[in-house]
Design an enzyme around this catalytic site. Structure first.
Site, PDB file in Angstrom:
ATOM      1  CG  HIS A   1      58.916   6.283 -10.020  1.00 36.05           C
ATOM      2  ND1 HIS A   1      57.547   6.618  -9.118  1.00 36.05           N
ATOM      3  CD2 HIS A   1      59.354   7.333 -10.046  1.00 36.05           C
ATOM      4  CE1 HIS A   1      58.309   7.888  -9.145  1.00 36.05           C
ATOM      5  NE2 HIS A   1      59.222   8.013  -9.793  1.00 36.05           N
ATOM      6  CD  GLU A   2      63.485   7.838 -12.872  1.00 39.74           C
ATOM      7  OE1 GLU A   2      62.962   8.383 -13.266  1.00 39.74           O
ATOM      8  OE2 GLU A   2      63.169   7.884 -11.294  1.00 39.74           O
TER       9      GLU A   2
ATOM     10  CD  GLU B   1      58.165  11.695  -9.199  1.00 41.05           C
ATOM     11  OE1 GLU B   1      58.165  10.867  -8.939  1.00 41.05           O
ATOM     12  OE2 GLU B   1      58.422  12.740 -10.030  1.00 41.05           O
TER      13      GLU B   1
ATOM     14  CG  ASP C   1      55.033   6.623  -6.619  1.00 39.70           C
ATOM     15  OD1 ASP C   1      56.226   6.339  -6.734  1.00 39.70           O
ATOM     16  OD2 ASP C   1      55.031   7.743  -5.924  1.00 39.70           O
TER      17      ASP C   1
HETATM   18 ZN   LIG Z   1      60.046  10.295  -9.869  1.00 39.08          ZN
END
Ligand SMILES: [Zn+2]
Length: 423
Positions: free
Chosen positions: A274-275, A352, A356
């Site tokens: 995710h990062e 985000e 994801d």
């Molecule tokens: Zn994030």
């Protein structure tokens, strides 16, 4: 009270009421039963605790908000800004030092008045829910370090801005803007290496199953990992997290020790994916470009509004000055900032979802992302069912149930997109 005063007062009140309404809706939206999706990670007791935590932090937030608002209004209407100006002027310092003193006194006074609130939040609320790991020693040491750092960074920056406006005429806003941009870009490179280690210990992740799994994953998405660090988050709180900083060769990923402790290797790879997704989708860069424009608009408007005597009259000032103008402009700008921050949160939530999606499509078991999110929500006592209006105003991340729903959709997308992402 003139038009400037009215605009600022109305905005402060609207902002306050809006947040109060959102808080009320948010608390009302809580249901006593665990959402089905979470029945495997929560028992009734844990769920009740998470709701109690939301209620208590909300109440505390409202009290802090009332305190802030009343403090500002009282200081404003007793003519506090003017009284302080007379005091600082009586010291007969040069105009730049006078300006730094004026703003410095306001900042320091505000943080001293806020001290009881942060003590209560850390040592009463966070303690009660088992999050707090900070000692009074660490707490006050953080404060000292934060103050020194704020002075070392803030004083030269403020001094430079005042200097530009005093001595460079009509293009001062442009110089001020460029100065601040150069400064924040530098800070991006300096912070991970020099500033963050003042507060936490960063140890390179040691060899083993986790490191190997991360290296394998990183290779599969063509991401060079040189800097994976473990941060001693447990020094202050049992809450866990991971984050990404820096650019190019200086980029680094930090995993909290509390995160590593509570998650499986697959889940940690998912969090890391995710990062990396944020990096691959250039979210850090985009965020920075937006903030550069934001700063530019801010400086241009500042240079315009400084010329209005009415702005100073609204605060009962006997004399016009650059530094008080900076403070009042900050207050005048808050209606625009209120709207802007809503857009920024939307932008952040979109990012985000993208990160994801990147993770779900590139890790071998996308369900690990889901279990990682569930554990994170449980361990941080997140509110699982926020009211949509509250989330719209305040959430930088989408509500966790929506994220899980979206992740389950991403993994079923066709292989063509997966190939495009991993290339
Ligand atoms: Zn994030």
């Amino acid at each position: 009270m003139n038009i400037f005063g009215v605009i600022i007062l109305v905005t402060l009140l609207v902002d306050f009421v809006l947040n109060l309404v959102a808080d009320y809706l948010n608390i009302s939206a809580m249901k006593p039963t665990v959402p089905d999706e979470f029945s495997d990670v929560y028992d009734d007791e844990a769920y009740r605790k998470s709701q109690e935590y939301t209620r208590e932090t909300t109440r505390f937030g409202i009290i802090t908000g009332i305190f802030d608002l009343v403090l500002l209004l009282v200081f404003w209407f007793v003519g506090g800004f003017n009284i302080l100006d007379h005091l600082v002027r009586s010291w007969n310092l040069n105009p730049i030092v006078t300006g730094i003193s004026y703003i410095g006194i306001l900042v320091v006074a505000r943080s001293i008045l806020h001290l009881p609130f942060s003590l209560y939040s850390t040592f009463v609320i966070e303690e009660k829910y088992g999050f707090n790991k900070t000692t009074l020693g660490t707490f006050f040491m953080d404060m000292v370090k934060g103050t020194v750092l704020g002075a070392v960074i803030g004083i030269p920056l403020l001094g430079a801005i005042l200097w530009f406006f005093y001595y460079t005429g009509s293009l001062a806003w442009l110089y001020g803007w460029l100065g601040v941009v150069a400064f924040t870009v530098t800070l991006q490179f300096v912070a991970p290496r020099w500033i963050m280690p003042l507060f936490n210990k960063f140890t390179p992740l040691e060899d083993g199953e986790l490191k190997q799994a991360i290296l394998d994953y990183a290779k599969s998405v063509n991401f060079k990992v040189e800097n994976i660090y473990v941060m001693d988050g447990s020094k202050r709180s049992s809450k866990s997290n991971a984050f990404f900083t820096g650019f190019g060769k200086h980029k680094r990923i930090a995993l909290f020790d509390t995160l590593i402790e509570k998650h499986s290797v697959d889940e940690l790879v998912a969090v890391l994916a995710h990062e990396i997704g944020h990096y691959k989708k250039k979210h850090v860069l985009k965020g920075m470009i937006i903030s550069i424009f934001h700063t530019g608009v801010l400086f241009l408007l500042l240079s315009i509004f400084l010329q209005f005597r009415g702005l100073f009259d609204a605060f009962y000032m006997d004399q016009v000055s650059l530094y008080t103008g900076l403070v009042f402009f900050g207050l005048l700008f808050s209606p625009i900032d209120l709207v802007l921050s809503i857009f920024m949160q939307m932008f952040s939530r979109k990012n985000e979802y993208e990160a994801d999606a990147f993770a779900a499509k590139t890790i071998s078991k996308s369900e690990s992302m889901v279990t990682a999110l569930k554990k994170l929500s449980r361990d941080n006592l997140s509110n699982l069912t926020p009211h949509p209006f509250y989330a719209f105003l305040n959430y930088s991340h989408p509500p966790v149930l929506e994220r899980i729903r979206a992740i389950r959709k991403y993994k079923s997308t066709d292989t063509e997109t997966t190939a495009a992402v991993t290339r």
